[in-house]
Write an enzyme that holds these catalytic residues in place. Structure first.
Site, mmCIF file in Angstrom:
data_model
loop_
_atom_site.group_PDB
_atom_site.id
_atom_site.type_symbol
_atom_site.label_atom_id
_atom_site.label_comp_id
_atom_site.label_asym_id
_atom_site.label_seq_id
_atom_site.Cartn_x
_atom_site.Cartn_y
_atom_site.Cartn_z
ATOM 1 N N CYS A 17 85.219 99.546 -32.688
ATOM 2 C CA CYS A 17 85.013 100.211 -31.396
ATOM 3 C C CYS A 17 84.509 99.197 -30.366
ATOM 4 C CB CYS A 17 84.010 101.353 -31.555
ATOM 5 S SG CYS A 17 83.641 102.164 -29.992
ATOM 6 N N CYS A 24 81.866 100.537 -27.965
ATOM 7 C CA CYS A 24 80.523 100.703 -28.541
ATOM 8 C C CYS A 24 79.829 99.349 -28.708
ATOM 9 C CB CYS A 24 80.586 101.341 -29.937
ATOM 10 S SG CYS A 24 81.715 102.705 -30.090
ATOM 11 N N ASP A 25 80.563 98.345 -29.165
ATOM 12 C CA ASP A 25 79.927 97.110 -29.631
ATOM 13 C C ASP A 25 80.195 95.882 -28.758
ATOM 14 O OD1 ASP A 25 79.016 98.598 -31.790
ATOM 15 O OD2 ASP A 25 80.769 98.126 -33.008
#
Ligand code: NAP
Length: 300
Positions: free
Chosen positions: A131, A134-135
């Site tokens: 992701c 997200c990261d």
């Protein structure tokens, strides 16, 4: 007992909730993770009609608010057992007991595929990610690579340019699968595309420091120094625990009314066998599934 249980709060499930509530049903949505599914993790959505550029989290949050205002109940819990074949459908959850309804919509979506490499799971959270939204920010000023040639991989690579010192896009062929507009954009960007190549080894301990690449045409091996590897090689349908429906390639088969092989059980969104998986097709599926559930409940 509820009228309708919707499994999954992605765009398909949320839209089903809106249509079910407006159709007078007492509907409950069960979601084990965060509301919005994969759409919520998309930084910029450019092909949802009416919105030239919208943040995925904002879009799904608006859908959730619309559901809540219409009286849809949300249960944030993991289904552990599904009993779908009888007239009364039962969903056992980890902490919220057993929920019952006369109809069910399966809108569980899809999950990212892994590369299946040794040490891939060990390095998850230590360099390997599924992701980018997200990261990505964890890799500010560091070199990263994305694996894949589809829309997700290209969008991820373009997104990661904001943070990373360099972004490599590793694709196993010499042509991208992504939509033409995205393919042109990435070719014109600062992303370095590594064609005809696959990752064969993840190197580094305790964190990822490089990957070994193999050119599939020449067989030549090379090393690419990266601290982040974002895997975007497609998805697999989230059908664990779902029994009695017909599957094709793992995806749930429905008719045009979103009916599965089980009376009173419908499927919508990415978990369904279909040709185009987009937010707009997920929401369309959700609307049709809810209308079919309303019709079904009127006939039983
Ligand atoms: P996808 O379209 O299935 O693409 C997967 C990519 O990964 C392909 O390029 C494939 O290569 C490659 N791949 C598969 N297995 C691999 C492996 N083991 N090793 C290396 N590469 C591998 O998946 P996606 O990009 O996640 O998209 C999923 C669906 O969501 C699609 O329908 C897509 O259109 C949709 N989506 C749309 C948008 C948008 O409209 N903006 C954004 C994101 C996703 P090959 O090309 O050689 O098969």
């Amino acid at each position: 007992m509820h009228d309708l249980i919707i499994l999954g709060a992605g765009p398909a499930g949320l839209t089903a909730g809106i249509y079910a509530a407006r159709g007078g049903l007492d509907a409950v949505i069960i979601e084990p993770k965060a509301v919005g599914g994969q759409a919520a993790l998309t930084a910029e959505i450019e092909n949802y009609p009416g919105f030239a550029n919208v943040n995925g989290f904002e879009l799904v949050s608006a859908m959730q608010s619309q559901c809540e205002a219409l009286g849809v109940t949300f249960v944030y819990d993991a289904p552990t057992k599904l009993s779908l074949s009888g007239d009364v459908k039962r969903v056992t959850t980890a902490y919220s007991g057993v929920l019952e309804a006369k109809a069910v919509i399966l809108a569980t979506g899809a999950l990212p595929r892994t590369l299946g490499l040794p040490r891939e799971s060990e390095l998850m959270g230590a360099g390997v990610s599924y992701c980018a939204t997200c990261d990505g920010a964890f890799f500010r000023g560091r070199p990263v690579a994305v694996v894949g040639g589809g829309n997700t991989a290209v969008e991820d690579a373009l997104y990661l340019e904001r943070f990373a010192s360099e972004v490599h896009l590793i694709h196993r062929r010499d042509a991208l699968r992504a939509d033409a507009i995205l393919a042109e954009r990435v070719k014109a960007s600062g992303v370095h595309i590594v064609w005809d190549s696959v990752v064969t080894e993840l190197v580094g301990s305790p964190k990822l420091s490089s990957v070994t690449l193999k050119n599939v045409k020449t067989g030549e091996l090379s090393s690419l120094a990266v601290n982040g590897l974002f895997v975007a090689v497609g998805q697999k349908p989230a059908t664990e625990g779902i029994e009695g429906v017909e599957l094709d390639g793992g995806y749930i088969v429905t008719d045009e009314e979103m009916r599965t092989a089980i009376p009173g059980v419908f499927a919508a969104g990415d978990v369904r066998k279909k040709t185009l998986r987009q937010i707009v097709t997920a929401t369309a599926d959700g609307a049709v599934a809810a209308e079919s559930a309303i019709k079904y409940l009127g006939s039983v």
